[in-house]
Design an enzyme around this catalytic site. Structure first.
Site, PDB file in Angstrom:
ATOM      1  N   TYR A 101       0.873  -1.348  -0.100  1.00  0.00           N
ATOM      2  CA  TYR A 101      -0.051   0.011   0.059  1.00  0.00           C
ATOM      3  C   TYR A 101       0.656   1.203  -0.104  1.00  0.00           C
ATOM      4  O   TYR A 101       2.075   1.314   0.722  1.00  0.00           O
ATOM      5  CB  TYR A 101      -0.848  -0.133   1.281  1.00  0.00           C
ATOM      6  CG  TYR A 101      -1.646   1.093   1.318  1.00  0.00           C
ATOM      7  CD1 TYR A 101      -3.026   1.479   1.050  1.00  0.00           C
ATOM      8  CD2 TYR A 101      -1.096   2.307   1.901  1.00  0.00           C
ATOM      9  CE1 TYR A 101      -3.708   2.611   1.097  1.00  0.00           C
ATOM     10  CE2 TYR A 101      -1.638   3.553   2.224  1.00  0.00           C
ATOM     11  CZ  TYR A 101      -3.109   3.705   1.731  1.00  0.00           C
ATOM     12  OH  TYR A 101      -3.778   4.903   1.629  1.00  0.00           O
ATOM     13  N   GLU A 189      -3.900   7.293  -3.616  1.00  0.00           N
ATOM     14  CA  GLU A 189      -3.737   5.993  -3.004  1.00  0.00           C
ATOM     15  C   GLU A 189      -3.398   5.013  -3.903  1.00  0.00           C
ATOM     16  O   GLU A 189      -4.195   4.805  -5.076  1.00  0.00           O
ATOM     17  CB  GLU A 189      -5.025   5.513  -2.301  1.00  0.00           C
ATOM     18  CG  GLU A 189      -4.976   4.498  -1.068  1.00  0.00           C
ATOM     19  CD  GLU A 189      -6.356   4.187  -0.596  1.00  0.00           C
ATOM     20  OE1 GLU A 189      -6.601   4.660   0.744  1.00  0.00           O
ATOM     21  OE2 GLU A 189      -6.954   3.546  -0.998  1.00  0.00           O
TER      22      GLU A 189
END
Ligand code: GDP
Ligand code: MN
Length: 376
Positions: A101, A189
């Site tokens: 991530y 993101e």
């Protein structure tokens, strides 16, 4: 402003980030043609303004064009967290060795963006934060300096032990920062950032949120607005030049000026009520604006009482009063309305309203209490 994955990936590619190519369609047959063009395995992905599409069945791998058609057919029209899927992205599949991530969010409590990385990618970062908070690493960024090279390197080594991969990741983080900053984003993101079996890194998902107040600097990004996917009332409000934010309560608020709108919401709370919205009809408001405002407020089925709170400075109270009379005659309302007006042309306004059977007053406390009572 929210944008779709395929749009965020375009911004990524413009910044030289490794996002796979892809094409968008509303049609299952076309999805199979796109799959045939790419050849090999593809992923068909719902384009909606929410994450968690994978879990909801909105992300499907397809080994051939026929499977891509079936996947698109299943996904188009699907409901994901209350949003209808109207478009799918068809993109060449990437082989996954592991998922990480990387993201940046504006942290208002620190007055600056914060970089976040985690080797535990794939699932919601909120879930990781709850279940394994030690797996998330944060680096606040001073906007005057941007992401410094040593910060990028430190973050990258949190993701990968091998120097070659960490170096590659540091480059990606630097470009991600540029994409975030250059687009005036409030959130970006990559989840997951994939490591392939060949040790390449790929951004196979992309999420971005852009700062509405900076969009005037980015006409090309403003064009990415998907009116179809936006909340109906927020779109209406924007088109009418009103600032509107929907909330969970039942007292619909229509106020001029953001400060007074906030104070009104506070007072509604103080008297035991719950505001249904923030709505600022702005400075010199025309009757038309009042009509739009009332339409937007009454579109919300949870509104059981409407409160007007108008301070007439440049705004003329009689304009607002006429707007209220006009709007209610057009709209067939069955929700009680309480009106507080004070300032320019207050007397005329109160007269217009009372002549038309409205409850109107100049005291704010009194009006808010009545509106809260009326909501029950
Ligand atoms: P989200 O659920 O809305 O966040 O959608 P994602 O794009 O993150 O996809 C969800 C999951 O689907 C990913 O975490 C992967 O496990 C899987 N997935 C998506 N794209 C690919 C791909 O190209 N190849 C493979 N093998 N899996 C994929
Ligand atoms: Mn994802």
């Amino acid at each position: 402003m929210n944008i779709h994955e395929y749009q965020a990936k375009q911004i990524f590619r413009d910044h030289d980030l490794p996002a796979p190519p892809g094409r968008v369609t509303r049609d299952a047959d076309e999805a199979s043609e796109i799959a045939a063009d790419y050849g090999g395995r593809v992923v068909v992905k719902a384009q909606v303004h929410t994450g968690g599409r994978g879990k909801a069945g909105g992300v499907k791998l397809a080994d051939d064009p026929e499977e891509a058609r079936e996947a698109a057919d299943a996904i188009l029209g699907m409901d994901i967290k209350g949003l209808t899927v109207r478009k799918v992205l068809v993109t060449p599949a990437v082989d996954i060795e592991s998922e990480a991530y990387a993201g940046i969010v504006m942290d208002r409590s620190r007055d600056r963006p914060v970089f976040m990385v985690s080797p535990e990618g794939g699932m919601d970062i909120e879930t990781v934060a709850e279940e394994k908070p030690e797996a998330i690493f944060r680096q606040p960024i001073d906007p005057a300096y941007g992401l410094l090279p040593h910060q990028a390197t430190t973050l990258a080594y949190r993701l990968y032990d091998e120097p070659k991969l960490a170096k590659e990741a540091a480059g990606i983080l630097g470009k991600l920062w540029k994409a975030y900053r250059g687009s005036d984003a409030t959130m970006v993101e990559i989840n997951p950032l994939v490591r392939t079996p060949d040790d390449e890194l790929r951004a196979i998902d992309a999420k971005m949120n852009l700062d509405d107040n900076a969009l005037f600097r980015h006409p090309d990004l403003e064009e990415m607005r998907d009116v179809e996917a936006e909340d109906d009332s927020e779109r209406k409000a924007r088109e009418a030049g009103l600032s509107y934010i929907k909330l969970d309560g039942d007292v619909g608020c229509c106020v001029n000026g953001a400060g007074l709108a906030m104070a009104t919401m506070d007072l509604v709370k103080y008297y035991g009520g719950d505001p249904a919205n923030f709505l600022d009809i702005g400075g010199s408001s025309s009757p038309d604006k009042v009509v739009s405002a009332l339409e937007i407020i009454t579109d919300d089925p949870s509104v059981s009482s409407i409160l007007f709170n108008i301070f007439g400075g440049i705004t003329r109270c009689d304009d607002v009063a006429n707007g209220i009379v006009e709007a209610t005659s057009r709209l067939d309302l069955d929700v009680p309305i309480t009106i507080r007006l004070t300032g320019t042309n207050e007397e005329e306004a109160l007269e217009i309203l009372r002549d038309n059977g409205f409850e109107a007053m100049s005291d704010m406390d009194e009006a808010v209490q009545r509106a809260v009572e009326a909501a029950g």
